[in-house]
Scaffold this active site. Structure first.
Site, short mmCIF file in Angstrom:
data_model
loop_
_atom_site.label_atom_id
_atom_site.label_comp_id
_atom_site.label_asym_id
_atom_site.label_seq_id
_atom_site.Cartn_x
_atom_site.Cartn_y
_atom_site.Cartn_z
N HIS A 172 0.84 -1.20 0.00
CA HIS A 172 0.00 0.00 0.00
C HIS A 172 0.88 1.26 0.00
CE1 HIS A 172 -3.40 2.61 1.01
NE2 HIS A 172 -2.58 3.19 1.88
N GLU A 173 1.92 1.26 0.81
CA GLU A 173 2.82 2.42 0.86
C GLU A 173 3.54 2.61 -0.46
OE1 GLU A 173 2.31 4.52 3.14
OE2 GLU A 173 1.05 3.08 4.21
N HIS A 176 1.56 4.58 -2.86
CA HIS A 176 1.70 6.02 -2.66
C HIS A 176 2.97 6.53 -3.33
CE1 HIS A 176 -1.73 6.39 -0.08
NE2 HIS A 176 -1.23 5.59 0.85
#
Length: 185
Positions: A172-173, A176
């Site tokens: 998920h990071e 980003h």
């Protein structure tokens, strides 16, 4: 909804947030001008009994300029404080850099996952930080560019999640990082 629809929706949300930020700046300028006008009228106009106080020439222009100068100054100050990019953000949050030579099993697992994700996504491996004093499960990515990014996780994330769960958080990071969300933040 497919990935590209979600991506378009995220871009629309970003434009909406930028518009709301602009509205907030305008609201601040208006509030400062109205407040100073009231103070001026009470201090100068109201004391002399005049209905409409006479404001000095350029009163509202100067107020607006000074207010925008404060906002720009604060923005420049914060930009300067964050000149080191993601490292500065992670350190401000209380992060500790995980050394590649770490022998701690949890830290090694985290480093391995980050390295795997970097290899899979085709970007440089970000530096990894741990927020030792945070027991909650959380993580963030920070930095100006993909190849200067850092990933930080809380101690709670490191100690409570399985390898698969930790991999999901790191993935998920990385989304980003790859989508440029960090730069906007």
């Amino acid at each position: 909804m497919d990935f590209f629809e979600q991506q378009d929706q995220a871009h629309r949300q970003t434009r909406k947030l930028l518009f709301l930020f602009l509205l907030a700046v305008i609201a601040i300028v208006i509030t400062v001008n109205v407040s100073l006008a009231l103070i001026w009228s009470w201090g100068f106009g109201g004391a002399h009994g005049s209905v409409a106080p006479a404001y000095p020439r350029g009163f509202f222009l100067v107020n607006t300029f000074v207010t925008l100068l404060f906002i720009a100054g604060g923005t420049l100050f914060e930009t300067w404080r964050l000149r080191d990019g993601g490292d500065a953000v992670a350190k401000m949050a209380g992060g500790r850099l995980v050394m590649p030579s770490s022998t701690d099993a949890r830290e090694r697992r985290l480093l391995n996952i980050v390295e795997e994700m970097a290899l899979a996504s085709g970007i440089a491996c970000p530096r990894v930080y741990i927020l030792d004093n945070e027991d909650a499960i959380n993580a963030f990515a920070a930095g100006y560019h993909q190849n200067e990014a850092v990933v930080a996780v809380t101690q709670g994330t490191l100690s409570r999640l399985s390898r698969d769960e930790l991999q999901g958080v790191i993935g998920h990071e990385f989304s980003h990082i790859l989508n440029g969300d960090m730069r906007m933040n």
